[in-house]
Design a protein around this motif. Structure first.
Motif, PDB file in Angstrom:
ATOM      1  N   SER A   1       0.804  -1.232   0.000  1.00 35.12           N
ATOM      2  CA  SER A   1       0.000   0.000   0.000  1.00 35.12           C
ATOM      3  C   SER A   1       0.831   1.274   0.000  1.00 35.12           C
ATOM      4  O   SER A   1       0.464   2.265   0.623  1.00 35.12           O
ATOM      5  CB  SER A   1      -0.957   0.008   1.206  1.00 35.12           C
ATOM      6  N   SER A   2       1.965   1.247  -0.694  1.00 36.31           N
ATOM      7  CA  SER A   2       2.830   2.435  -0.765  1.00 36.31           C
ATOM      8  C   SER A   2       3.125   2.875  -2.188  1.00 36.31           C
ATOM      9  O   SER A   2       3.506   4.023  -2.402  1.00 36.31           O
ATOM     10  CB  SER A   2       4.165   2.161  -0.054  1.00 36.31           C
ATOM     11  N   ILE A   3       2.971   2.000  -3.164  1.00 36.14           N
ATOM     12  CA  ILE A   3       3.424   2.332  -4.516  1.00 36.14           C
ATOM     13  C   ILE A   3       2.714   3.556  -5.084  1.00 36.14           C
ATOM     14  O   ILE A   3       3.306   4.352  -5.809  1.00 36.14           O
ATOM     15  CB  ILE A   3       3.312   1.117  -5.461  1.00 36.14           C
ATOM     16  N   GLN A   4       1.453   3.758  -4.714  1.00 35.43           N
ATOM     17  CA  GLN A   4       0.701   4.908  -5.218  1.00 35.43           C
ATOM     18  C   GLN A   4       1.165   6.217  -4.582  1.00 35.43           C
ATOM     19  O   GLN A   4       0.785   7.294  -5.017  1.00 35.43           O
ATOM     20  CB  GLN A   4      -0.806   4.709  -5.006  1.00 35.43           C
TER      21      GLN A   4
ATOM     22  N   PRO B   1      -8.288   5.568   2.727  1.00 40.05           N
ATOM     23  CA  PRO B   1      -8.998   6.105   3.886  1.00 40.05           C
ATOM     24  C   PRO B   1      -8.902   7.616   4.092  1.00 40.05           C
ATOM     25  O   PRO B   1      -9.682   8.171   4.862  1.00 40.05           O
ATOM     26  CB  PRO B   1      -8.336   5.368   5.057  1.00 40.05           C
ATOM     27  N   SER B   2      -7.988   8.294   3.436  1.00 48.61           N
ATOM     28  CA  SER B   2      -7.784   9.716   3.697  1.00 48.61           C
ATOM     29  C   SER B   2      -8.565  10.593   2.724  1.00 48.61           C
ATOM     30  O   SER B   2      -8.754  10.246   1.567  1.00 48.61           O
ATOM     31  CB  SER B   2      -6.294  10.069   3.583  1.00 48.61           C
TER      32      SER B   2
ATOM     33  N   THR C   1      -4.292  13.029   1.925  1.00 46.92           N
ATOM     34  CA  THR C   1      -3.683  11.816   1.378  1.00 46.92           C
ATOM     35  C   THR C   1      -2.233  12.019   0.947  1.00 46.92           C
ATOM     36  O   THR C   1      -1.838  13.114   0.551  1.00 46.92           O
ATOM     37  CB  THR C   1      -4.509  11.290   0.187  1.00 46.92           C
ATOM     38  N   LYS C   2      -1.475  10.932   1.027  1.00 48.81           N
ATOM     39  CA  LYS C   2      -0.100  10.925   0.511  1.00 48.81           C
ATOM     40  C   LYS C   2      -0.059  10.344  -0.907  1.00 48.81           C
ATOM     41  O   LYS C   2       0.997  10.254  -1.511  1.00 48.81           O
ATOM     42  CB  LYS C   2       0.796  10.099   1.433  1.00 48.81           C
TER      43      LYS C   2
END
Length: 197
Positions: free
Chosen positions: A85-88, A135-136, A141-142
């Motif tokens: 859940s980090s690639i985006q 969720p953000s 969001t990041k």
């Protein structure tokens, strides 16, 4: 991380392998892999509070931004690189994937699916989606590069990455007929095991 996703990842990790987890968060996944599979695990994280949690769990952790830090490990010869859940959130996800597959035999990537039907409804109503995997709110969001299942699989094809295995999870974190049959619409998240051709 839900149990289904954690079990999928755990099943793809060979016993006693050398693993690096980019964006490892609080280190829970790595701790589980170390305890249950005897892996030699290393984490990369930028959040100070999460780094402290890793230290308390006894995880070997390095404070690095993923976009800049992958290159630092190119001579380490890992068996598996993980990015959950980090690639985006990365500036250049396609380059990050190339680098991950240069330093490891395989990589595991999970990503939220912007093509998920609930996201489509939110977008049709004129607002950015908020789901369990996204969720953000848009202003918190990041995420930099949201994509759909089709987008990601198209990227893998154009980059020449093999998708050795894949699972499509619904918004409850499980597998079902709809998410498997029509993942671009009914999967909330994709879980991939990638390798180079």
């Amino acid at each position: 991380m839900n149990n289904q996703k954690a079990n999928i990842i755990k099943n793809w990790i060979p016993n006693e392998s050398k693993v690096i987890d980019f964006g490892c968060g609080d280190g829970s996944l790595l701790k589980n892999l170390i305890d249950q599979k005897g892996v030699h695990g290393y984490g990369v994280e930028i959040d100070h509070a999460k780094i402290q949690e890793c230290v308390h769990k006894g995880i070997s952790i390095i404070e690095k931004d993923i976009d800049e830090g992958i290159e630092d490990f190119k001579s380490s010869n890992f068996d598996v690189a993980i990015m959950v859940s980090s690639i985006q959130c990365l500036k250049e996800p396609h380059i990050a994937l190339r680098k991950m597959l240069n330093l490891s035999k395989q990589c595991i990537v999970t990503l939220p699916n912007l093509g998920f039907w609930k996201c489509r409804i939110d977008l049709a109503l004129g607002k950015m989606p908020v789901t369990p995997n996204l969720p953000s709110s848009w202003y918190e969001t990041k995420n930099l590069h949201l994509c759909t299942i089709k987008d990601f699989e198209g990227l893998c094809e154009s980059e020449g990455f093999l998708i050795n295995e894949r699972f499509y999870l619904n918004d409850k974190g499980g597998k079902n007929i709809l998410s498997s049959a029509m993942p671009n619409t009914f999967a909330s998240e994709g879980v991939y095991l990638l390798a180079r051709k």
